[in-house]
Design a protein around this motif. Structure first.
Motif, PDB file in Angstrom:
ATOM      1  N   THR A  61      42.587  36.626  51.639  1.00 49.58           N
ATOM      2  CA  THR A  61      41.456  35.936  52.245  1.00 49.58           C
ATOM      3  C   THR A  61      40.149  36.660  51.941  1.00 49.58           C
ATOM      4  O   THR A  61      40.044  37.876  52.137  1.00 49.58           O
ATOM      5  CB  THR A  61      41.638  35.834  53.774  1.00 49.58           C
ATOM      6  N   GLY A  62      39.169  35.909  51.451  1.00 45.75           N
ATOM      7  CA  GLY A  62      37.879  36.485  51.111  1.00 45.75           C
ATOM      8  C   GLY A  62      37.753  36.936  49.671  1.00 45.75           C
ATOM      9  O   GLY A  62      36.650  37.219  49.202  1.00 45.75           O
ATOM     10  N   ASP A  63      38.864  36.997  48.944  1.00 44.66           N
ATOM     11  CA  ASP A  63      38.808  37.389  47.535  1.00 44.66           C
ATOM     12  C   ASP A  63      38.159  36.284  46.699  1.00 44.66           C
ATOM     13  O   ASP A  63      38.255  35.093  47.014  1.00 44.66           O
ATOM     14  CB  ASP A  63      40.211  37.653  46.989  1.00 44.66           C
ATOM     15  N   VAL A  64      37.529  36.719  45.619  1.00 41.76           N
ATOM     16  CA  VAL A  64      36.888  35.786  44.689  1.00 41.76           C
ATOM     17  C   VAL A  64      37.431  36.058  43.292  1.00 41.76           C
ATOM     18  O   VAL A  64      37.546  37.214  42.866  1.00 41.76           O
ATOM     19  CB  VAL A  64      35.353  35.948  44.691  1.00 41.76           C
ATOM     20  N   LEU A  65      37.789  34.992  42.581  1.00 43.51           N
ATOM     21  CA  LEU A  65      38.245  35.081  41.203  1.00 43.51           C
ATOM     22  C   LEU A  65      37.319  34.256  40.329  1.00 43.51           C
ATOM     23  O   LEU A  65      37.104  33.070  40.599  1.00 43.51           O
ATOM     24  CB  LEU A  65      39.676  34.558  41.069  1.00 43.51           C
ATOM     25  N   PHE A  66      36.769  34.864  39.287  1.00 37.30           N
ATOM     26  CA  PHE A  66      35.857  34.175  38.374  1.00 37.30           C
ATOM     27  C   PHE A  66      36.474  34.156  36.988  1.00 37.30           C
ATOM     28  O   PHE A  66      36.915  35.185  36.480  1.00 37.30           O
ATOM     29  CB  PHE A  66      34.509  34.896  38.339  1.00 37.30           C
ATOM     30  N   THR A  67      36.513  32.971  36.364  1.00 37.84           N
ATOM     31  CA  THR A  67      37.031  32.820  35.000  1.00 37.84           C
ATOM     32  C   THR A  67      35.880  32.310  34.129  1.00 37.84           C
ATOM     33  O   THR A  67      35.713  31.105  33.955  1.00 37.84           O
ATOM     34  CB  THR A  67      38.218  31.837  34.970  1.00 37.84           C
ATOM     35  N   PRO A  68      35.069  33.207  33.571  1.00 35.84           N
ATOM     36  CA  PRO A  68      33.823  32.814  32.901  1.00 35.84           C
ATOM     37  C   PRO A  68      34.004  32.002  31.631  1.00 35.84           C
ATOM     38  O   PRO A  68      33.094  31.279  31.219  1.00 35.84           O
ATOM     39  CB  PRO A  68      33.143  34.154  32.612  1.00 35.84           C
ATOM     40  N   HIS A  69      35.184  32.130  30.979  1.00 34.41           N
ATOM     41  CA  HIS A  69      35.380  31.454  29.693  1.00 34.41           C
ATOM     42  C   HIS A  69      36.305  30.242  29.788  1.00 34.41           C
ATOM     43  O   HIS A  69      36.695  29.679  28.764  1.00 34.41           O
ATOM     44  CB  HIS A  69      35.924  32.448  28.672  1.00 34.41           C
ATOM     45  N   GLY A  70      36.662  29.868  30.997  1.00 36.08           N
ATOM     46  CA  GLY A  70      37.505  28.694  31.164  1.00 36.08           C
ATOM     47  C   GLY A  70      38.948  28.898  30.757  1.00 36.08           C
ATOM     48  O   GLY A  70      39.643  27.931  30.412  1.00 36.08           O
ATOM     49  N   ASP A  71      39.441  30.142  30.775  1.00 35.80           N
ATOM     50  CA  ASP A  71      40.830  30.409  30.397  1.00 35.80           C
ATOM     51  C   ASP A  71      41.805  29.750  31.368  1.00 35.80           C
ATOM     52  O   ASP A  71      41.563  29.707  32.576  1.00 35.80           O
ATOM     53  CB  ASP A  71      41.087  31.916  30.375  1.00 35.80           C
ATOM     54  N   GLY A  72      42.911  29.263  30.843  1.00 42.36           N
ATOM     55  CA  GLY A  72      43.935  28.663  31.682  1.00 42.36           C
ATOM     56  C   GLY A  72      44.607  29.694  32.569  1.00 42.36           C
ATOM     57  O   GLY A  72      44.757  30.861  32.192  1.00 42.36           O
ATOM     58  N   HIS A  73      45.012  29.269  33.767  1.00 41.51           N
ATOM     59  CA  HIS A  73      45.684  30.148  34.714  1.00 41.51           C
ATOM     60  C   HIS A  73      46.304  29.304  35.809  1.00 41.51           C
ATOM     61  O   HIS A  73      46.058  28.094  35.896  1.00 41.51           O
ATOM     62  CB  HIS A  73      44.702  31.165  35.311  1.00 41.51           C
ATOM     63  N   SER A  74      47.096  29.932  36.651  1.00 40.13           N
ATOM     64  CA  SER A  74      47.711  29.233  37.775  1.00 40.13           C
ATOM     65  C   SER A  74      47.542  30.064  39.036  1.00 40.13           C
ATOM     66  O   SER A  74      47.435  31.295  38.990  1.00 40.13           O
ATOM     67  CB  SER A  74      49.210  29.010  37.516  1.00 40.13           C
ATOM     68  N   MET A 132      39.115  37.352  33.238  1.00 41.90           N
ATOM     69  CA  MET A 132      39.304  37.204  34.683  1.00 41.90           C
ATOM     70  C   MET A 132      38.529  38.312  35.398  1.00 41.90           C
ATOM     71  O   MET A 132      38.682  39.491  35.070  1.00 41.90           O
ATOM     72  CB  MET A 132      40.789  37.315  35.065  1.00 41.90           C
ATOM     73  N   ILE A 133      37.710  37.926  36.361  1.00 44.54           N
ATOM     74  CA  ILE A 133      37.006  38.896  37.201  1.00 44.54           C
ATOM     75  C   ILE A 133      37.473  38.687  38.635  1.00 44.54           C
ATOM     76  O   ILE A 133      37.251  37.626  39.230  1.00 44.54           O
ATOM     77  CB  ILE A 133      35.480  38.728  37.108  1.00 44.54           C
ATOM     78  N   HIS A 134      38.135  39.697  39.183  1.00 41.39           N
ATOM     79  CA  HIS A 134      38.641  39.628  40.552  1.00 41.39           C
ATOM     80  C   HIS A 134      37.788  40.538  41.417  1.00 41.39           C
ATOM     81  O   HIS A 134      37.703  41.747  41.176  1.00 41.39           O
ATOM     82  CB  HIS A 134      40.114  40.077  40.586  1.00 41.39           C
TER      83      HIS A 134
END
Length: 306
Positions: A61-74, A132-134
């Protein structure tokens, strides 16, 4: 205007969008590779990030995940849970798209935001970002980001008049604060934009280029603004930024021109002047070299696809 704000304003296209998901375990959602940068905020519960960029990673809870290049993930409640494709649905009067997965287990609430950047001119700062930036929710760290996440959660949970405008503004803030968090964690002295934005001389020169692309800048002029000798400035700028000062100047002028063609109806001669070109012919030649299309054709194509 500071350099980071200027970069984001110039390279963003369109409005950010968002979708809320409410999923009861067991659940899993696949986000395919695409043209948009993505940002996930865990509003409630927890989940696992599954990608080709490392081992499964737990998000709380409260974590942020940023995918700047649009990479696939689940994202899933457990690495072994079944996974479905992300297909948000719009609910008419609601400002956010949504997805719900029913189950018997604990619930995880996510807000997934999407940003579109100019695919023809990715800024070097964005190109430096990892896939991925966590940003974990750690007490006392990144208070502005934490406050933005909390406000987003409140707006999503209690949608009231003005929620759509508030969410869009907060999503913009979310992007800025995520980038700040990443930049703050980069070591000093390494080539790249994290160092550039901490270097007073380089930042001063960049700010002048961004504010006044119409000026006939020379390396000597920019060195004087930065308070360095010509040779020292040219070497420092090239080492940190990765390209010579006047090469970046031309790049920024063309990026600015594309934004003006995209967002305004200004005549070409006015855009040429604002981007430092004495004639429309010289501007058109430079623009075509950068975008492989004449300015008029570029603008027409954008309107056709709008």
């Amino acid at each position: 205007m500071d350099v980071l704000s200027d970069v984001l304003i110039a390279l963003r296209t369109g409005q950010p969008s968002a979708a809320r998901s409410s999923s009861h375990a067991p659940w899993g959602v696949r986000f395919h590779r695409g043209p948009a940068a993505g940002c996930h905020v865990v509003l409630e519960g927890s989940c696992w990030l599954l990608s080709d960029h490392g081992e499964p990673r737990r998000l709380s809870t409260g974590d942020v995940l940023f995918t700047p290049h649009g990479d696939g993930h689940s994202l899933a409640d457990h690495p072994d849970s079944p996974i479905v494709d992300f297909q948000p649905e719009s609910h008419g009067s609601e400002p956010l798209g949504g997805m719900r997965i029913d189950g018997a287990g604990p619930v995880t609430e996510l807000l997934c935001a999407y940003y579109w950047f100019d695919p023809d001119r990715p800024h070097p700062l964005l190109a430096e970002l990892p896939a991925m930036i966590h940003v974990p929710a750690r007490v006392g760290q990144h208070p502005s980001l934490r406050a933005t996440v909390e406000l987003l959660g409140q707006e999503v949970a209690d949608q009231r008049p003005g929620t759509e405008a508030a969410v869009r503004a907060l999503i913009d803030m979310l992007l800025l604060y995520v980038l700040r968090a990443w930049l703050d964690e980069q070591p000093d002295g390494q080539p790249g934009w994290a160092t550039a934005l901490r270097d007073p001389a380089i930042t001063t020169a960049l700010r002048q280029v961004h504010r006044h692309p119409e000026k006939p800048w020379t390396v000597e002029d920019l060195a004087a603004v930065a308070g360095l000798s010509r040779a020292a400035f040219a070497k420092r700028f090239t080492t940190i930024i990765g390209q010579p000062p006047l090469t970046y100047l031309t790049w920024w002028r063309m990026t600015t021109a594309a934004r003006l063609l995209r967002e305004t109806d200004e005549p070409l001669r006015a855009i040429a002047a604002r981007c430092g070109y004495a004639s429309e012919y010289a501007f058109s030649k430079a623009f075509k070299r950068a975008y492989d299309a004449a300015p008029g054709s570029y603008r027409t194509a954008l309107k056709r696809t709008a």
